[in-house]
Design a protein around this motif. Structure first.
Motif, short mmCIF file in Angstrom:
data_model
loop_
_atom_site.label_atom_id
_atom_site.label_comp_id
_atom_site.label_asym_id
_atom_site.label_seq_id
_atom_site.Cartn_x
_atom_site.Cartn_y
_atom_site.Cartn_z
N ALA A 1 27.30 34.80 -46.64
CA ALA A 1 28.17 35.66 -45.83
C ALA A 1 27.51 37.03 -45.60
O ALA A 1 27.53 37.54 -44.47
CB ALA A 1 29.52 35.84 -46.50
N LEU A 2 26.91 37.60 -46.64
CA LEU A 2 26.26 38.90 -46.48
C LEU A 2 24.99 38.77 -45.64
O LEU A 2 24.65 39.68 -44.88
CB LEU A 2 25.93 39.51 -47.84
CG LEU A 2 27.12 40.10 -48.58
CD1 LEU A 2 26.71 40.51 -49.97
CD2 LEU A 2 27.65 41.29 -47.83
N GLN A 3 24.31 37.64 -45.76
CA GLN A 3 23.12 37.42 -44.95
C GLN A 3 23.49 37.36 -43.47
O GLN A 3 22.82 37.95 -42.62
CB GLN A 3 22.42 36.13 -45.36
CG GLN A 3 21.15 35.85 -44.60
CD GLN A 3 20.50 34.55 -45.03
OE1 GLN A 3 21.10 33.71 -45.68
NE2 GLN A 3 19.25 34.39 -44.66
N THR A 4 24.57 36.68 -43.16
CA THR A 4 25.03 36.58 -41.78
C THR A 4 25.47 37.94 -41.26
O THR A 4 25.15 38.32 -40.12
CB THR A 4 26.19 35.58 -41.67
OG1 THR A 4 25.76 34.33 -42.21
CG2 THR A 4 26.62 35.39 -40.24
N SER A 5 26.19 38.70 -42.07
CA SER A 5 26.63 40.04 -41.65
C SER A 5 25.45 40.96 -41.41
O SER A 5 25.45 41.75 -40.45
CB SER A 5 27.54 40.65 -42.71
OG SER A 5 28.70 39.90 -42.87
N PHE A 6 24.44 40.88 -42.27
CA PHE A 6 23.26 41.71 -42.11
C PHE A 6 22.51 41.34 -40.83
O PHE A 6 22.07 42.20 -40.07
CB PHE A 6 22.34 41.57 -43.32
CG PHE A 6 21.14 42.47 -43.30
CD1 PHE A 6 21.28 43.83 -43.28
CD2 PHE A 6 19.86 41.93 -43.32
CE1 PHE A 6 20.17 44.67 -43.27
CE2 PHE A 6 18.75 42.75 -43.29
CZ PHE A 6 18.90 44.12 -43.27
N PHE A 7 22.41 40.05 -40.56
CA PHE A 7 21.77 39.58 -39.33
C PHE A 7 22.52 40.07 -38.10
O PHE A 7 21.91 40.54 -37.14
CB PHE A 7 21.70 38.05 -39.32
CG PHE A 7 21.28 37.48 -38.01
CD1 PHE A 7 19.96 37.52 -37.60
CD2 PHE A 7 22.21 36.91 -37.16
CE1 PHE A 7 19.57 37.00 -36.39
CE2 PHE A 7 21.84 36.39 -35.94
CZ PHE A 7 20.51 36.44 -35.55
N GLU A 8 23.85 39.98 -38.12
CA GLU A 8 24.66 40.43 -36.98
C GLU A 8 24.51 41.93 -36.76
O GLU A 8 24.47 42.40 -35.62
CB GLU A 8 26.13 40.08 -37.20
CG GLU A 8 26.44 38.62 -37.10
CD GLU A 8 26.26 38.07 -35.70
OE1 GLU A 8 26.47 38.83 -34.73
OE2 GLU A 8 25.90 36.89 -35.57
N CYS A 9 24.43 42.69 -37.84
CA CYS A 9 24.26 44.13 -37.72
C CYS A 9 22.90 44.45 -37.10
O CYS A 9 22.81 45.28 -36.19
CB CYS A 9 24.39 44.79 -39.09
SG CYS A 9 24.25 46.58 -39.05
N LYS A 10 21.85 43.81 -37.56
CA LYS A 10 20.53 44.06 -37.01
C LYS A 10 20.44 43.59 -35.55
O LYS A 10 19.80 44.24 -34.73
CB LYS A 10 19.46 43.34 -37.84
CG LYS A 10 19.33 43.85 -39.26
CD LYS A 10 18.92 45.29 -39.30
CE LYS A 10 17.43 45.39 -39.41
NZ LYS A 10 16.97 46.76 -39.58
N ARG A 11 21.08 42.48 -35.23
CA ARG A 11 21.06 41.98 -33.86
C ARG A 11 21.82 42.92 -32.92
O ARG A 11 21.44 43.10 -31.77
CB ARG A 11 21.64 40.58 -33.79
CG ARG A 11 21.51 39.97 -32.40
CD ARG A 11 21.93 38.55 -32.38
NE ARG A 11 23.38 38.45 -32.49
CZ ARG A 11 24.04 37.33 -32.34
NH1 ARG A 11 23.41 36.20 -32.12
NH2 ARG A 11 25.35 37.32 -32.45
N SER A 12 22.88 43.52 -33.42
CA SER A 12 23.67 44.42 -32.57
C SER A 12 22.89 45.68 -32.21
O SER A 12 23.23 46.37 -31.26
CB SER A 12 24.98 44.79 -33.26
OG SER A 12 24.75 45.66 -34.35
N MET A 13 21.82 45.99 -32.94
CA MET A 13 20.98 47.13 -32.60
C MET A 13 20.22 46.87 -31.30
O MET A 13 19.92 47.81 -30.56
CB MET A 13 19.99 47.41 -33.73
CG MET A 13 20.64 47.92 -34.99
SD MET A 13 19.50 48.02 -36.36
CE MET A 13 18.22 49.04 -35.71
N LEU A 14 19.91 45.61 -31.02
CA LEU A 14 19.16 45.26 -29.82
C LEU A 14 20.05 44.98 -28.63
O LEU A 14 19.58 44.93 -27.50
CB LEU A 14 18.28 44.04 -30.09
CG LEU A 14 17.26 44.20 -31.20
CD1 LEU A 14 16.57 42.88 -31.47
CD2 LEU A 14 16.26 45.27 -30.85
#
Length: 75
Positions: free
Chosen positions: A50-63
Motif C-alpha cells: 500500500a505504501l509502495q503504491t502511494s509513493f508511486f502515485e505521489c511521484k507520478r503526480s509530479m509529472l
C-alpha cells in the motif's frame, strides 16, 4: 500518516512523508528484521504494498500536468 519528531531534520523534497513511512515500513518488517533479507527482496515478495503504491502515485503526480491545479497526491 507521517511520523514527526522534534529533533528531526526537515525534508523539503517531494513526497517526503510517504518516503519516510515507506522506508520505515520496510526496515521494520519481519522480512528484514527476522529473516535478514534485503529490503528489495521483501518488496518483490509484496510487503508494504500500500505504501509502495502511494509513493508511486505521489511521484507520478509530479509529472502530471494536471497536478498544477490539483496538487501532488500523498501527504
Amino acid at each position: 500518516m507521517p511520523k514527526y519528531y522534534e529533533e528531526k531534520e526537515e525534508d523539503n523534497r517531494a513526497c517526503a512523508g510517504i518516503r519516510e513511512d515507506f522506508k520505515a515500513c520496510l526496515l521494520q518488517h519481519d522480512c528484514v528484521v527476522k529473516e535478514g533479507k534485503m529490503p528489495s527482496e521483501c518488496l518483490k515478495e509484496g510487503h508494504c504494498r500500500a505504501l509502495q503504491t502511494s509513493f508511486f502515485e505521489c511521484k507520478r503526480s509530479m509529472l502530471d500536468s494536471r497536478s498544477r491545479f490539483r496538487g501532488r497526491k500523498g501527504y
